[in-house]
Design a protein around this motif. Sequence first.
Motif, PDB file in Angstrom:
ATOM      1  N   LEU A 137      81.168  70.016  20.158  1.00  0.00           N
ATOM      2  CA  LEU A 137      79.958  69.788  20.945  1.00  0.00           C
ATOM      3  C   LEU A 137      80.027  68.477  21.726  1.00  0.00           C
ATOM      4  O   LEU A 137      79.712  68.422  22.916  1.00  0.00           O
ATOM      5  N   ALA A 138      80.440  67.399  21.039  1.00  0.00           N
ATOM      6  CA  ALA A 138      80.511  66.089  21.697  1.00  0.00           C
ATOM      7  C   ALA A 138      81.555  66.088  22.808  1.00  0.00           C
ATOM      8  O   ALA A 138      81.354  65.471  23.863  1.00  0.00           O
ATOM      9  N   PHE A 139      82.668  66.795  22.596  1.00  0.00           N
ATOM     10  CA  PHE A 139      83.725  66.809  23.599  1.00  0.00           C
ATOM     11  C   PHE A 139      83.373  67.701  24.789  1.00  0.00           C
ATOM     12  O   PHE A 139      83.876  67.484  25.893  1.00  0.00           O
ATOM     13  N   ALA A 140      82.533  68.702  24.591  1.00  0.00           N
ATOM     14  CA  ALA A 140      82.057  69.481  25.733  1.00  0.00           C
ATOM     15  C   ALA A 140      81.236  68.591  26.664  1.00  0.00           C
ATOM     16  O   ALA A 140      81.366  68.648  27.898  1.00  0.00           O
ATOM     17  N   ASP A 141      80.393  67.731  26.086  1.00  0.00           N
ATOM     18  CA  ASP A 141      79.623  66.772  26.890  1.00  0.00           C
ATOM     19  C   ASP A 141      80.537  65.716  27.507  1.00  0.00           C
ATOM     20  O   ASP A 141      80.315  65.266  28.644  1.00  0.00           O
ATOM     21  N   ARG A 142      81.548  65.305  26.770  1.00  0.00           N
ATOM     22  CA  ARG A 142      82.528  64.336  27.272  1.00  0.00           C
ATOM     23  C   ARG A 142      83.201  64.864  28.529  1.00  0.00           C
ATOM     24  O   ARG A 142      83.378  64.134  29.514  1.00  0.00           O
ATOM     25  N   ALA A 143      83.574  66.147  28.527  1.00  0.00           N
ATOM     26  CA  ALA A 143      84.244  66.733  29.684  1.00  0.00           C
ATOM     27  C   ALA A 143      83.321  66.822  30.894  1.00  0.00           C
ATOM     28  O   ALA A 143      83.761  66.699  32.043  1.00  0.00           O
ATOM     29  N   ALA A 144      82.041  67.015  30.650  1.00  0.00           N
ATOM     30  CA  ALA A 144      81.098  67.239  31.746  1.00  0.00           C
ATOM     31  C   ALA A 144      80.545  65.953  32.348  1.00  0.00           C
ATOM     32  O   ALA A 144      80.168  65.937  33.523  1.00  0.00           O
ATOM     33  N   HIS A 145      80.490  64.865  31.563  1.00  0.00           N
ATOM     34  CA  HIS A 145      79.719  63.706  32.006  1.00  0.00           C
ATOM     35  C   HIS A 145      80.478  62.382  32.086  1.00  0.00           C
ATOM     36  O   HIS A 145      80.010  61.466  32.752  1.00  0.00           O
ATOM     37  N   PHE A 146      81.632  62.232  31.421  1.00  0.00           N
ATOM     38  CA  PHE A 146      82.267  60.915  31.316  1.00  0.00           C
ATOM     39  C   PHE A 146      83.140  60.630  32.535  1.00  0.00           C
ATOM     40  O   PHE A 146      84.036  61.411  32.867  1.00  0.00           O
ATOM     41  N   ALA A 147      82.889  59.498  33.190  1.00  0.00           N
ATOM     42  CA  ALA A 147      83.658  59.090  34.369  1.00  0.00           C
ATOM     43  C   ALA A 147      83.293  57.647  34.694  1.00  0.00           C
ATOM     44  O   ALA A 147      82.489  57.025  34.000  1.00  0.00           O
ATOM     45  N   ASP A 148      83.892  57.128  35.749  1.00  0.00           N
ATOM     46  CA  ASP A 148      83.572  55.783  36.229  1.00  0.00           C
ATOM     47  C   ASP A 148      82.102  55.754  36.641  1.00  0.00           C
ATOM     48  O   ASP A 148      81.693  56.464  37.571  1.00  0.00           O
ATOM     49  N   PRO A 149      81.264  54.942  35.977  1.00  0.00           N
ATOM     50  CA  PRO A 149      79.829  54.942  36.304  1.00  0.00           C
ATOM     51  C   PRO A 149      79.524  54.446  37.711  1.00  0.00           C
ATOM     52  O   PRO A 149      78.427  54.683  38.218  1.00  0.00           O
ATOM     53  N   ALA A 150      80.475  53.778  38.361  1.00  0.00           N
ATOM     54  CA  ALA A 150      80.255  53.368  39.752  1.00  0.00           C
ATOM     55  C   ALA A 150      80.271  54.568  40.698  1.00  0.00           C
ATOM     56  O   ALA A 150      79.783  54.485  41.822  1.00  0.00           O
ATOM     57  N   PHE A 151      80.824  55.696  40.223  1.00  0.00           N
ATOM     58  CA  PHE A 151      80.908  56.901  41.045  1.00  0.00           C
ATOM     59  C   PHE A 151      80.032  58.035  40.508  1.00  0.00           C
ATOM     60  O   PHE A 151      79.539  58.858  41.276  1.00  0.00           O
ATOM     61  N   ALA A 152      79.884  58.109  39.193  1.00  0.00           N
ATOM     62  CA  ALA A 152      79.099  59.186  38.575  1.00  0.00           C
ATOM     63  C   ALA A 152      78.467  58.632  37.302  1.00  0.00           C
ATOM     64  O   ALA A 152      79.131  58.499  36.282  1.00  0.00           O
ATOM     65  N   LYS A 153      77.201  58.303  37.362  1.00  0.00           N
ATOM     66  CA  LYS A 153      76.531  57.636  36.248  1.00  0.00           C
ATOM     67  C   LYS A 153      76.274  58.616  35.110  1.00  0.00           C
ATOM     68  O   LYS A 153      75.543  59.594  35.265  1.00  0.00           O
ATOM     69  N   ALA A 154      76.885  58.375  33.961  1.00  0.00           N
ATOM     70  CA  ALA A 154      76.700  59.241  32.800  1.00  0.00           C
ATOM     71  C   ALA A 154      75.338  58.964  32.158  1.00  0.00           C
ATOM     72  O   ALA A 154      74.895  57.810  32.096  1.00  0.00           O
ATOM     73  N   PRO A 155      74.674  60.000  31.652  1.00  0.00           N
ATOM     74  CA  PRO A 155      73.385  59.811  30.970  1.00  0.00           C
ATOM     75  C   PRO A 155      73.590  59.294  29.547  1.00  0.00           C
ATOM     76  O   PRO A 155      73.373  60.014  28.562  1.00  0.00           O
ATOM     77  N   VAL A 156      74.037  58.040  29.427  1.00  0.00           N
ATOM     78  CA  VAL A 156      74.450  57.490  28.137  1.00  0.00           C
ATOM     79  C   VAL A 156      73.328  57.560  27.107  1.00  0.00           C
ATOM     80  O   VAL A 156      73.524  58.026  25.979  1.00  0.00           O
TER      81      VAL A 156
END
Length: 564
Positions: free
Chosen positions: A317-336
């Motif tokens: 479950l956690a890794f499914a969210d990791r694949a969808a949301h984790f990136a450089d926050p200067a380009f794509a802000k993750a909903p931490v």
Amino acid sequence: MRRTIACLLLTFPLLASAGDRVTGRAFATRSEVIAPHGMVATSQPLASQIGLEVLKRGGTAVDAAIAANAALGLMEPTGSGIGGDLFAIVWEAKSGRLHGYNGSGRSPRTLTLQWFVERGYTDIPPTGPLPVSVPGCVDAWFALHGRFGKLPMKELLAPTIRYARDGFPVSELIAHYWALSVPRLSKYPGFAEQFTRDGRAPGKGEMWKNPNLASTLERIGKQGRDAFYKGEIAAIIGDYFRANGGFLSRDDLASHTGEWVQPVSTNYRGYDVWELPPNGQGIAALAMLNILEGFDLKKAGFGSVDHLHWLVEAKKLAFADRAAHFADPAFAKAPVTGLIAKDYAARRRESIGPRAARSVDAGHPPLEEGDTIYLTTADQWGNMVSLIQSNYRGMGSGMAPPGLGFILQDRGEMFVLKEGHPNAFAPGKRPFHTIIPAFITKDGKPWVSFGVMGGAMQPQGHVQIVLNLIDFGMNLQEAGDAPRIQHEGSTEPTGQNTAMADGGEVNLESGFPYETVRGLMQKGHRATFADGPYGGYQAILRDAKNEVYVGASEGRKDGQAVGY
């Protein structure tokens, strides 16, 4: 190397039932190290000794961490070096708070996603000039040193410079991984000349010198950070890539900046577990812990079917969210905040059933408005450092600029070549990062500085250490020595981003009983055995009651915890 679990089941009862230790659990490799004034734990004994000597000379935990990291870049080039990135969490005793540093570098500014698409690339190659991003290690050293250091930088680098010129004996596991890297990387300019002996890797116990690295470190020690990013070193790197089909330039190096970041945490059964926000994967560990908090792991017991089933399903479950949301926050802000929220974890937990999930979708968190070495140090003033550093894929890209004595990282491989993906390649962007340091506090006081290096194993390893310490009551060394699992096959935020469709597979380390393995298989898990992907752990615990440090080192590595 993977084998079916059936071939090795007969070994499990023997390893799990070895009850001839005077103290500790049967799987513990050694006692904890206990010392009153300072502690260093690294994956190479000589590097640990260098860090300890810095502490004895009055250096801070950050001083010791920099000195040990420099030594590992020489002695363990299979996992680290100044051609790579660095992340750190620092406990500052004076202020009573944690500080985070993101020392990851960015992609070349003249390379574009369109360039890859026009040439038919579906993934960025793992080696060679194309996956190279700006190395952030040296910048991170000086940033950390500027705020928390005490001894001069040239003094911190001096022991490594001496070993680089005079030689050091290569240790066993490092020699093994070095030998694996040479056939893959010798085709790249500068590698064979600087990292082989007549075309082969140095063997266990052989003396190895790196005079080129000695000169590079000496220049950095005398001239400072800009010697690497704006001086002759940067010019050599830029010329080398221009001549060898690469894009990393002197301007890319000159424009590099690391970033001070605020660590983020979740409370797990009364303990605050801290990680750094994206572009790293640390919050995946926090998300896993939030999901697992709803299960009675202590009652289930270490190594039980329920323990491992819950762990694997939480990871999916956690890794499914990791694949969808984790990136450089200067380009794509993750909903931490949303990803590590307790109510979000409760909703995700509801999807865990008695059988192994074959596929898992990413969730929709609330959108509130972010191969490797790990080492940890602690000093006489109560400061502690959790530091991780890497070239990625062992010895990195294989690209070794002439006369410098180090290899550039290949972190750019982690980008996705897919327009619109949060981790899509873009000029001047930091890739998704696997390396993560960790820290645990209790009631606002430092408790454990720790990490478990090893790609996607790292969040899984962090969670297993936390469970071992808190749910299963292990001591610091036992928590690292306990047999581990690694689930593989989740959707990744890298490469072609292929979704998990078959449930993946569970690698089980020797030491779990046959009944557990069979129980997992009955729940639909594909159980396998793999050699060596279970990570590398180091840890230091602050025992406030006795006013001492406790150290532990990974029994699966060459390393050592030392104190005074």
